[in-house]
Design an enzyme around this catalytic site. Structure first.
Site, PDB file in Angstrom:
ATOM      1  N   ASP A 123      18.873 -26.454  50.841  1.00  0.00           N
ATOM      2  CA  ASP A 123      17.726 -25.602  50.551  1.00  0.00           C
ATOM      3  C   ASP A 123      18.256 -24.422  49.739  1.00  0.00           C
ATOM      4  OD1 ASP A 123      15.750 -23.656  50.542  1.00  0.00           O
ATOM      5  OD2 ASP A 123      15.128 -24.033  52.594  1.00  0.00           O
ATOM      6  N   ASP A 142      15.903 -24.452  37.909  1.00  0.00           N
ATOM      7  CA  ASP A 142      15.069 -25.529  37.381  1.00  0.00           C
ATOM      8  C   ASP A 142      14.614 -26.414  38.530  1.00  0.00           C
ATOM      9  OD1 ASP A 142      13.788 -26.913  35.338  1.00  0.00           O
ATOM     10  OD2 ASP A 142      15.478 -28.259  34.994  1.00  0.00           O
TER      11      ASP A 142
END
Length: 258
Positions: A123, A142
């Site tokens: 994460d 991104d």
């Protein structure tokens, strides 16, 4: 079977997971029927096909010799492969939330992990909070879900963490997609009381907004200096940065819509 029928079949068989679609020399990554998440030439897998990926390499205009590049979002690995092949002195760390995306890395010819490259199932929001200051020269954001930029990567705390981990001459590059407005309040909050500047541009065919967070850079001399750098870089890399520089704009007020 037509390409459309093949695509619909793969979409159905994917069961909501990321899948790969081949058409002629093109291999693409999809989360659903709406968007292409990544594209690769099967015959030239390291080439940056999408203009927004070439634009994100614009960090070279500000930091041409990175030692550590930290990427958020693996996708089809276009940026990973390009950096891995062209910057042999750089260490590359990639954070990817979805194990299903990582499982497709061989199909996109992403190099195996080694001393220079590490793809981490993590994460990114939690990972970046734990990073030390000066731990990266470049941070590239991104990270996307099927519907667009991941909301947990558009918070003020996340941007602060990304900027905190950058070295003094570091650059944060963020793909704001085609709707930058939702990220503006978070970015404004993250930059309060700092000397970070943001230069942004739009790519010529994908309409993505790409933002570069840098320190200093006198706006009055920015364009001619950076255009000169771009021309030199274009002699080494197939990025067409000289075409991108004229579109750069300095974000002066965050109330402005990019």
């Amino acid at each position: 079977m037509t390409n459309l029928n093949r695509f619909e079949l793969l979409l159905h068989e994917s069961g909501g997971k990321p899948f790969v679609f081949d058409h002629d020399d093109m291999r693409t990554l999809h989360f659903d029927h709406q968007y292409i998440q990544s594209a690769m030439s099967i015959s030239a897998p390291d080439k940056l096909l999408l203009s927004y990926t070439r634009a994100m390499m614009g960090f070279l205009l500000f930091q041409a010799a990175p030692k550590h590049i930290l990427m958020v979002g693996l996708g089809g690995g276009s940026l990973v492969k390009y950096c891995y092949r062209n910057f042999p002195a750089a260490r590359i760390t990639v954070l990817e939330l979805h194990a299903e995306v990582i499982a497709l890395r061989d199909q996109f010819m992403i190099p195996a992990d080694d001393q220079r490259l590490q793809v981490i199932h993590a994460d990114a929001a939690a990972y970046m909070q734990a990073q030390q200051e000066n731990s990266a020269d470049i941070v590239m954001l991104d990270g996307f879900s099927a519907d667009g930029p991941a909301s947990e990567l558009s918070t003020s705390d996340f941007y602060k963490a990304c900027l905190h981990c950058l070295a003094p001459q570091g650059v944060l590059v963020s793909n704001l997609w085609d709707r930058p407005t939702p990220a503006v309040p978070a970015i404004a909050q993250a930059l309060l009381g700092t000397d970070w500047r943001i230069w942004w541009c739009r790519t010529e065919d994908s309409h993505n907004y790409i933002a570069f967070f840098v320190k200093g850079n006198d706006a009055g001399v920015f364009r001619p200096v950076v255009l000169n750098r771009a021309q030199k870089l274009d002699q080494r890399f197939d990025l067409r940065l000289s075409e991108l520089v004229p579109s750069f704009q300095l974000v002066k007020h965050f109330s402005e819509e990019a």
